[in-house]
Design an enzyme around this catalytic site. Sequence first.
Site, PDB file in Angstrom:
ATOM      1  N   ALA A   1     -27.712  33.106   6.298  1.00 20.37           N
ATOM      2  CA  ALA A   1     -27.992  31.746   5.839  1.00 20.37           C
ATOM      3  C   ALA A   1     -27.539  30.725   6.891  1.00 20.37           C
ATOM      4  O   ALA A   1     -26.542  30.948   7.584  1.00 20.37           O
ATOM      5  CB  ALA A   1     -27.290  31.486   4.516  1.00 20.37           C
TER       6      ALA A   1
ATOM      7  N   GLY B   1     -30.806  30.560   7.774  1.00 20.20           N
ATOM      8  CA  GLY B   1     -32.041  31.220   8.146  1.00 20.20           C
ATOM      9  C   GLY B   1     -32.600  30.922   9.518  1.00 20.20           C
ATOM     10  O   GLY B   1     -33.610  31.505   9.913  1.00 20.20           O
ATOM     11  N   GLY B   2     -31.964  30.051  10.274  1.00 20.17           N
ATOM     12  CA  GLY B   2     -32.470  29.718  11.606  1.00 20.17           C
ATOM     13  C   GLY B   2     -32.509  30.918  12.529  1.00 20.17           C
ATOM     14  O   GLY B   2     -33.496  31.158  13.225  1.00 20.17           O
TER      15      GLY B   2
ATOM     16  N   CYS C   1     -18.665  30.341  16.086  1.00 22.11           N
ATOM     17  CA  CYS C   1     -18.675  28.953  16.558  1.00 22.11           C
ATOM     18  C   CYS C   1     -17.228  28.487  16.735  1.00 22.11           C
ATOM     19  O   CYS C   1     -16.847  27.397  16.325  1.00 22.11           O
ATOM     20  CB  CYS C   1     -19.445  28.043  15.603  1.00 22.11           C
ATOM     21  SG  CYS C   1     -18.860  28.088  13.893  1.00 22.11           S
TER      22      CYS C   1
END
Length: 431
Positions: A169, A171-172, A292
């Site tokens: 999620a 979804g990129g 990240c």
Amino acid sequence: KQWYQRRVAITAGRNERIRSVLATLADFKTLRQEDRNRREYRSLLMSDLCKHYEYNEFLMGQLMEIMPYGELIDLLDAQETRRPVTIRANSLKTRRRDLAQTLINRGVNLDPIGKWSKVGLVVYNTSVPLGATPEYLAGHYMLQGASSFIPVMALHPKPGERVLDMCAAPGGKSAYLAALMKNTGMLLSNDASKDRTKALTANLHRLGVNNAIVCNYDGLAFPKVMGNFDRVLLDAPCSGSGVVSKDPSVKQSKDEQEILKIAEVQKKLLLAAIDSADHSSKTGGYIVYSTCSVLVQENEWVVDYVLKRRHVKLVPLGLDIGKAGFTRINKYRFDKSMSLTKRYYPHTHNMDGFFVAKFKKTSNAIKTVKDDSPEVKLSDDEDEEDDEDMNDDVVDGDEEMEGGLTDTDEEVSSVQPKKLKRKKKKTKNAT
């Protein structure tokens, strides 16, 4: 008014002191005061930076360890400003050139993101909402951070393969994987949050993905749920220390205990991802791990941990952009192949802070672990030596840059880490 003037004066004085301390640390032997050591200057610098940028001491201390003092302020300043808006052209429905021309006609000022990406566009300004254009609603593009392109490009799935996206999620990345697979094979898009799978499903439908199966399992349930994937992508949950510009609360909310808890989850998820891959795959057997975060505890330590527990090896990402991961930082050393991992910083690459590692699985066997620590510590003799040069011990591998991006002038790849000192015990000959 007086209060405001006093605050301005305090801030100006602090900024001047920060500059003075940084200059002293840059030429410590010449500019230092004789009665003060490096630790005192470092402590003063940390105190001022914490107040100026509103970080807690733990997180600021971690950033001071991984960044040379000359770059530290650049990183902190970059974290105060949001990164440029970027979009990814969906190759399942359009070409980047056609999409760019259409959006320009609608009043969007944009450019290709760089030579390293064939589908990315950076948006400078726009007169229309990017999330409501006919092209967006038709699935011609995805609003997606530039740094999130890189794990997918590193995994590089082939048409017809079986691919797992463990934390998919919104979804990129899954949609990008499907585009590279040309909507063939099987893509298992999983997310542990049932609520987030709604956005995941909606985006995959909008972007025209029809080779994906959306599921809702804890990542640790793999490979029991399903295994033998050709390739696995794990974009692990993390502290978000690389995306402070999006969530400033990270500055104060993340402490050492929470980081260690997050790292434990990451280790377990990465082991599950590796176990889910098929080492005998003719085309794959690859796993990509990304976060990240810029903290070593969530990146190099996690990678070093799994290298000792599974039959995997680090391989190049196949991308020219990025700085090499740390093989040595302060008093810790990692596997020499850690230089094959890549780090991305806001002040260097103008994208969110990110870390990416790519593994090749060579066997399903589980290694016998002799040393449970994820890092190698120097001997006590070298500990004292490191205290004198704390910030100078940040060493990484070769740095390769392309597409107009700038890099530091120093080549740190030539710096060879010191060998471990081992004390030899004297033994008496048996009589």
